[in-house]
Motif scaffolding. Structure first.
Motif, PDB file in Angstrom:
ATOM      1  N   ARG A  26       0.992  -1.143   0.005  1.00 28.12           N
ATOM      2  CA  ARG A  26       0.042   0.052   0.137  1.00 28.12           C
ATOM      3  C   ARG A  26       0.903   1.144  -0.035  1.00 28.12           C
ATOM      4  O   ARG A  26       2.052   1.438   0.853  1.00 28.12           O
ATOM      5  N   GLY A  27       0.475   2.232  -0.752  1.00 27.84           N
ATOM      6  CA  GLY A  27       1.055   3.520  -0.858  1.00 27.84           C
ATOM      7  C   GLY A  27       0.813   4.080  -2.123  1.00 27.84           C
ATOM      8  O   GLY A  27       0.122   3.844  -2.904  1.00 27.84           O
ATOM      9  N   GLN A  78       7.458  -2.104   1.934  1.00 29.27           N
ATOM     10  CA  GLN A  78       6.304  -1.345   2.818  1.00 29.27           C
ATOM     11  C   GLN A  78       6.619  -0.184   3.616  1.00 29.27           C
ATOM     12  O   GLN A  78       6.177   0.611   3.546  1.00 29.27           O
ATOM     13  N   ARG A  79       7.820  -0.372   4.216  1.00 27.33           N
ATOM     14  CA  ARG A  79       8.404   0.305   4.991  1.00 27.33           C
ATOM     15  C   ARG A  79       8.869   1.607   4.085  1.00 27.33           C
ATOM     16  O   ARG A  79       8.286   2.841   4.696  1.00 27.33           O
ATOM     17  N   THR A  82       5.741   3.600   3.274  1.00 26.26           N
ATOM     18  CA  THR A  82       4.819   4.106   4.364  1.00 26.26           C
ATOM     19  C   THR A  82       5.580   5.575   4.489  1.00 26.26           C
ATOM     20  O   THR A  82       4.903   6.384   4.587  1.00 26.26           O
ATOM     21  N   GLN A  85       4.638   7.925   1.850  1.00 25.57           N
ATOM     22  CA  GLN A  85       3.331   8.352   2.114  1.00 25.57           C
ATOM     23  C   GLN A  85       3.181   9.175   3.294  1.00 25.57           C
ATOM     24  O   GLN A  85       2.197  10.416   2.985  1.00 25.57           O
ATOM     25  N   PRO A 160       5.298   7.199  11.194  1.00 27.10           N
ATOM     26  CA  PRO A 160       4.214   7.491  10.303  1.00 27.10           C
ATOM     27  C   PRO A 160       2.730   7.480  10.802  1.00 27.10           C
ATOM     28  O   PRO A 160       1.873   8.403  10.261  1.00 27.10           O
ATOM     29  N   CYS A 215      -2.134   7.503   4.611  1.00 30.76           N
ATOM     30  CA  CYS A 215      -0.973   7.258   5.536  1.00 30.76           C
ATOM     31  C   CYS A 215      -1.312   6.223   6.697  1.00 30.76           C
ATOM     32  O   CYS A 215      -0.433   5.624   7.130  1.00 30.76           O
ATOM     33  N   CYS A 218      -1.154   2.849   5.570  1.00 35.36           N
ATOM     34  CA  CYS A 218       0.140   2.246   5.382  1.00 35.36           C
ATOM     35  C   CYS A 218       0.682   1.857   6.877  1.00 35.36           C
ATOM     36  O   CYS A 218       1.624   1.019   6.822  1.00 35.36           O
ATOM     37  N   ALA A 219       0.566   2.827   7.842  1.00 34.88           N
ATOM     38  CA  ALA A 219       1.215   2.632   8.953  1.00 34.88           C
ATOM     39  C   ALA A 219       0.784   1.473   9.701  1.00 34.88           C
ATOM     40  O   ALA A 219       1.299   0.916  10.612  1.00 34.88           O
ATOM     41  N   ALA A 223       5.932  -3.189   9.144  1.00 37.19           N
ATOM     42  CA  ALA A 223       7.288  -2.781   8.343  1.00 37.19           C
ATOM     43  C   ALA A 223       8.436  -3.407   8.675  1.00 37.19           C
ATOM     44  O   ALA A 223       9.566  -3.003   8.363  1.00 37.19           O
TER      45      ALA A 223
END
Length: 225
Positions: A26-27, A78-79, A82, A85, A160, A215, A218-219, A223
């Protein structure tokens, strides 16, 4: 006429691997597309180097194995997504939230007394403007912590999420400001200016709220491996 069904097209191991990874990330679309394109290119290069003595499919599967499974790759990807984002969200907060302050200043102090906003509305807008300014300062601190000056430091895992909730706070302040300005437009002779400021505030609210929501999503994702 034969009753046999056509055989399914062979699945490219590299494309299947990239597609599977894409479904769990996701982002921002631009960053995600760039990262997946770089992964695909790396896998293709590895498969080309492994091709001598192997068939194309076997070389592709070996390249995928060497690069790691989706479960192994996804946390690192993903990190980065994130952080990107969160920086985008912080940038929107920093750009849009402080614009509430000049709107309040113009409406509170400009023109004759009869055209000014009621005192209670001025006080409320001042507090909302202060909240928006505080979120902008927090966003600036995050951008500094994750920019060139902060690249040597590890970004805290919860940062994040803090940015996401900071964006939500800014969005709420802008929404309340829009509502207050809309109501105030019924109480002052300078109602066109109030209505315009309220419309601008609600547009800014929508932009920050959407970015903060992305955001926060994503968080929530892991991560770390």
């Amino acid at each position: 006429m034969s009753g046999r069904l056509p055989e399914p097209a062979p699945v490219d191991p590299i494309e299947a691997h990239v597609a599977e990874l894409a479904t769990v990330l996701r982002g921002t679309d631009r960053t995600k597309t760039r990262m997946l394109a770089e992964l695909r290119e790396g896998l293709l290069d590895a498969a080309t180097e492994l091709a001598p003595g192997r068939g194309p499919d076997e070389a592709a599967r070996e390249a995928v194995r060497l690069f790691g499974s989706v479960a192994e790759l996804a946390p690192g990807f993903q990190r980065e997504l994130t952080i990107v984002q969160a920086r985008q969200t912080a940038g929107r907060i920093l750009l849009l939230a402080p614009l509430l302050l000049p709107c309040w200043y113009v409406l509170a102090g400009a023109g004759p007394t009869a055209h000014r906003l009621p005192y209670v509305v001025q006080v409320l807008l001042a507090h909302l403007g202060g909240t928006a300014a505080a979120t902008a300062l927090a966003a600036a601190a995050f951008l500094a912590a994750t920019g060139p000056l902060g690249r040597r430091l590890a970004t805290p895992d919860r940062l994040p999420a803090v940015v996401a909730w900071t964006g939500t706070t800014a969005a709420v302040a802008l929404a309340l400001s829009a509502f207050t300005l809309t109501v105030a437009s019924l109480l002052t002779a300078s109602w066109p200016l109030c209505a315009l400021a309220g419309a601008v505030a609600i547009v800014f609210h929508a932009r920050i709220a959407a970015s903060a929501r992305a955001c926060r999503e994503c968080a929530r994702l892991p991560a770390t491996a």
